[in-house]
Design a protein around this motif. Sequence first.
Motif, PDB file in Angstrom:
ATOM      1  N   UNK A  17     -31.232  -8.289   5.441  1.00  0.00           N
ATOM      2  CA  UNK A  17     -32.455  -9.076   5.479  1.00  0.00           C
ATOM      3  C   UNK A  17     -33.539  -8.545   6.385  1.00  0.00           C
ATOM      4  N   UNK A  18     -33.307  -7.384   7.023  1.00  0.00           N
ATOM      5  CA  UNK A  18     -34.288  -6.855   7.970  1.00  0.00           C
ATOM      6  C   UNK A  18     -34.757  -5.446   7.641  1.00  0.00           C
ATOM      7  N   UNK A  60     -33.631  -6.492  -0.256  1.00  0.00           N
ATOM      8  CA  UNK A  60     -34.033  -7.853  -0.644  1.00  0.00           C
ATOM      9  C   UNK A  60     -32.892  -8.552  -1.394  1.00  0.00           C
ATOM     10  N   UNK A  61     -32.277  -7.860  -2.333  1.00  0.00           N
ATOM     11  CA  UNK A  61     -31.191  -8.470  -3.101  1.00  0.00           C
ATOM     12  C   UNK A  61     -29.999  -8.835  -2.244  1.00  0.00           C
ATOM     13  N   UNK A  62     -29.637  -7.966  -1.327  1.00  0.00           N
ATOM     14  CA  UNK A  62     -28.480  -8.210  -0.465  1.00  0.00           C
ATOM     15  C   UNK A  62     -28.733  -9.404   0.453  1.00  0.00           C
ATOM     16  N   UNK A  69     -32.047 -11.991  -9.630  1.00  0.00           N
ATOM     17  CA  UNK A  69     -32.506 -10.707 -10.149  1.00  0.00           C
ATOM     18  C   UNK A  69     -33.804 -10.391  -9.418  1.00  0.00           C
ATOM     19  N   UNK A  70     -33.860  -9.248  -8.810  1.00  0.00           N
ATOM     20  CA  UNK A  70     -35.029  -8.821  -8.038  1.00  0.00           C
ATOM     21  C   UNK A  70     -35.745  -7.745  -8.841  1.00  0.00           C
ATOM     22  N   UNK A  71     -37.032  -7.954  -9.101  1.00  0.00           N
ATOM     23  CA  UNK A  71     -37.808  -6.967  -9.846  1.00  0.00           C
ATOM     24  C   UNK A  71     -39.049  -6.592  -9.045  1.00  0.00           C
ATOM     25  N   UNK A 142     -29.994  -5.015 -12.202  1.00  0.00           N
ATOM     26  CA  UNK A 142     -30.492  -4.356 -10.993  1.00  0.00           C
ATOM     27  C   UNK A 142     -29.351  -4.019 -10.055  1.00  0.00           C
ATOM     28  N   UNK A 143     -28.498  -4.998  -9.773  1.00  0.00           N
ATOM     29  CA  UNK A 143     -27.467  -4.823  -8.755  1.00  0.00           C
ATOM     30  C   UNK A 143     -26.111  -4.588  -9.381  1.00  0.00           C
TER      31      UNK A 143
END
Length: 180
Positions: A17-18, A60-62, A69-71, A142-143
């Motif tokens: 997250x960082x 971002x996904x983690x 779903x991150x796009x 994505x992941x």
Amino acid sequence: MAMRWIWIDRFVAFESGKTATAVKCLSAAEDHYAEHFPGFPVMPAPLILEGLAQTGGILVGEANQFREKVVLAKIPFAKFHREVGPGDQLTYTTDVVDLRPEGAVVRGRVTCGDNLVAEAEIFFAHLDRNRGQQLFGDHNFVFSGELTYLLGQAKLAAGKPAPRPELPPRPVDDPAAGTP
């Protein structure tokens, strides 16, 4: 079958997250050098940005345990400072600026040694489950596969447990699979 290119060789640092840092070693054997540019191979700027986006997208996904779903939504700012080519090693460093339920903003830098290659601000969107399923089905495109595996390797190196994603079985006629 859709082709996916991965522009990260490995993560070298990851703080959930960082921040995340990944590297890519550029080889003269990569396909894009044949056309960009013959006699003067240069890595195309969009591919440099793609490596930065992959690094930031995994970050971002983690942060949300890959539930969304991150796009990539947009790149409002990108600046390139120098060219890179075969034999160079790129370091992608991304920092989360803002993380919200609807998406995230990541600031990134690409360096080659001590030289700044590029910098960018990248906006990512989280697709809600209904919209994501309408567009892409249940599969989290994505992941999966190699990007998740690379993150798992970084976590293992840091002494944190990270399960290896399941890989599809190799076809029987694949010579790399060995003889049955």
